[in-house]
Design a protein around this motif. Structure first.
Motif, short mmCIF file in Angstrom:
data_model
loop_
_atom_site.label_atom_id
_atom_site.label_comp_id
_atom_site.label_asym_id
_atom_site.label_seq_id
_atom_site.Cartn_x
_atom_site.Cartn_y
_atom_site.Cartn_z
N SER A 63 -3.35 -7.55 -5.40
CA SER A 63 -4.63 -7.65 -4.69
C SER A 63 -5.44 -6.39 -4.92
O SER A 63 -4.92 -5.37 -5.38
CB SER A 63 -4.39 -7.86 -3.18
OG SER A 63 -3.70 -6.76 -2.63
N GLY A 102 -7.68 -3.46 -3.21
CA GLY A 102 -8.09 -2.75 -2.01
C GLY A 102 -9.50 -2.22 -2.18
O GLY A 102 -9.81 -1.57 -3.18
N ASP A 115 -8.76 -6.79 -0.03
CA ASP A 115 -8.31 -6.15 1.20
C ASP A 115 -9.37 -5.18 1.73
O ASP A 115 -9.78 -4.26 1.03
CB ASP A 115 -6.99 -5.41 0.95
CG ASP A 115 -6.49 -4.69 2.17
OD1 ASP A 115 -6.07 -5.36 3.13
OD2 ASP A 115 -6.53 -3.44 2.19
N SER A 128 0.09 -3.97 10.09
CA SER A 128 0.17 -2.93 9.06
C SER A 128 0.93 -1.74 9.64
O SER A 128 0.67 -1.33 10.78
CB SER A 128 -1.24 -2.51 8.64
OG SER A 128 -1.21 -1.55 7.62
N GLN A 170 1.69 -4.66 6.09
CA GLN A 170 1.24 -3.78 5.02
C GLN A 170 1.88 -2.41 5.21
O GLN A 170 1.69 -1.77 6.23
CB GLN A 170 -0.29 -3.69 5.04
CG GLN A 170 -0.90 -3.22 3.74
CD GLN A 170 -2.40 -3.33 3.73
OE1 GLN A 170 -3.11 -2.37 4.04
NE2 GLN A 170 -2.92 -4.50 3.38
N GLN A 211 2.88 -6.08 1.93
CA GLN A 211 1.85 -5.63 1.00
C GLN A 211 2.00 -4.13 0.84
O GLN A 211 2.07 -3.39 1.83
CB GLN A 211 0.45 -5.98 1.52
CG GLN A 211 0.15 -7.47 1.51
CD GLN A 211 -1.21 -7.79 2.08
OE1 GLN A 211 -1.76 -7.04 2.90
NE2 GLN A 211 -1.78 -8.92 1.68
N TRP A 225 0.71 -0.62 0.08
CA TRP A 225 -0.49 0.19 -0.10
C TRP A 225 -0.14 1.51 -0.76
O TRP A 225 0.99 1.97 -0.71
CB TRP A 225 -1.25 0.38 1.20
CG TRP A 225 -0.57 1.05 2.36
CD1 TRP A 225 0.12 0.44 3.37
CD2 TRP A 225 -0.58 2.45 2.69
NE1 TRP A 225 0.56 1.36 4.29
CE2 TRP A 225 0.14 2.61 3.90
CE3 TRP A 225 -1.12 3.59 2.08
CZ2 TRP A 225 0.34 3.86 4.49
CZ3 TRP A 225 -0.92 4.84 2.67
CH2 TRP A 225 -0.21 4.95 3.88
N GLN A 279 3.42 -7.67 -2.38
CA GLN A 279 2.14 -7.74 -3.08
C GLN A 279 1.49 -6.36 -3.10
O GLN A 279 1.06 -5.86 -2.07
CB GLN A 279 1.20 -8.74 -2.39
CG GLN A 279 -0.14 -8.90 -3.12
CD GLN A 279 -1.14 -9.72 -2.33
OE1 GLN A 279 -1.31 -9.53 -1.14
NE2 GLN A 279 -1.81 -10.62 -3.01
N VAL A 315 -1.28 -3.57 -3.28
CA VAL A 315 -2.71 -3.48 -3.02
C VAL A 315 -3.24 -2.33 -3.87
O VAL A 315 -2.98 -1.16 -3.56
CB VAL A 315 -3.01 -3.24 -1.53
CG1 VAL A 315 -4.52 -3.17 -1.29
CG2 VAL A 315 -2.39 -4.33 -0.67
#
Length: 305
Positions: free
Chosen positions: A17, A19, A47, A147, A169, A212, A214, A266, A268
């Motif tokens: 994805s 960000g 995102d 998150s 996240q 996710q 980050w 996933q 970001v």
């Protein structure tokens, strides 16, 4: 790009994805190119958060892409709320107000997913549940997540929710692996054995919550990238070796390392560089061997027991 399903939802999205925290720094035409380029590579989840650019990142995104129904159907929009100036706020009023603001800035009637951004020690789960119910029933939010939360924080919230939480996240990169380290060092008296997150990666796998990742290229929290950084010679040497083997960039290998984990993770990616995004997207076509995954893990200085 390969697809993955987020949690127990019906959302099938690209493995990687984008960000959008830094998109407010771009001119409209450049921001549009970033978005369209990402979609051309197979990225379809974008995102956001209400605090990114003090809301400006959401506005720039919508204006750049000339948001309309046709465009909206081709993408998934995710935003986050709960961080305010100097404190966190999961109150019902703030959640509802934040979502209204995000919808207005994104020029859309709904977001596909809303995450609670950073835990609020003063939160009342009943209030959050009430806010989520209002947003769900009104059609303004399709799915919910969190998150940076540990299993007990999630369990407390779930006690009052009618909706499934589909995402957590968390920070993860090949040089930031606390959620993995403790699993190798069970019942040991070394620093990696310290359980910092309550086995969050195993918890999310057990409860079908997608993680996710980050800052997949960062070391520390905001210290900067490790890829190409001379302070990380061993891991960069291994990234380069594998990049040459697979015919991709070092950054693509760093993302392939995350994708290789079976926890439905996933990444970001926050790059606003279109060429770099195209190169990173190639990670979806790579499956590192088990040995290569471990070699990268130990190249960062991690030791196996």
């Amino acid at each position: 790009m390969k697809k993955l399903k987020l949690g127990k939802s019906e959302l099938e999205v690209g493995e990687i994805s984008l960000g959008c925290m830094r998109i407010n720094k771009l001119e409209k035409k450049d921001a549009r190119y970033v978005i369209e380029n990402a979609m051309d590579t197979g990225v379809d989840l974008f995102d956001h958060a209400d605090i990114y650019g003090a809301g400006e990142s959401e506005s720039v995104f919508a204006e750049a892409i000339d948001m309309n129904d046709d465009v909206r159907e081709k993408m998934k929009l995710q935003t986050k709320c709960g961080i305010r100036d100097g404190y966190f706020d999961f109150s019902k009023d703030h959640i509802l107000e934040s979502v209204e603001g995000s919808l207005k800035r994104l020029k859309t009637d709904y977001v596909d997913s809303l995450l609670l951004h950073r835990p609020d020690a003063l939160f009342e789960p009943e209030e959050v549940a009430e806010a989520f119910a209002v947003l769900k029933e009104s059609g303004k939010v399709r799915y919910f997540g969190v998150s940076n939360q540990n299993p007990m924080q999630i369990e407390l919230l779930k006690k009052y929710l009618k909706e499934d939480l589909i995402v957590n996240q968390m920070q993860l990169s090949v040089v930031h692996t606390p959620m993995i380290d403790a699993g190798f060092n069970v019942n040991m008296q070394n620093d990696p054995a310290i359980m910092r997150d309550g086995s969050i990666i195993e918890y999310c796998r057990l409860h079908d919550i997608s993680i996710q990742a980050w800052s997949p290229f960062q070391h520390g929290m905001i210290e900067g990238p490790f890829v190409g950084n001379k302070e990380f010679p061993q891991v960069n040497a291994k990234l380069k070796e594998l990049a040459e083997k697979y015919g991709v960039t070092d950054s693509a290998i760093a993302i392939a390392w995350i994708l290789r984990h079976p926890a439905n993770i996933q990444p970001v990616v926050g790059t606003m560089n279109t060429e770099r995004m195209r190169n990173i997207a190639k990670a979806s076509d790579i499956e590192l061997t088990r040995q290569e995954w471990y070699e990268l893990y130990t190249a960062t200085g991690n030791e196996l027991p």
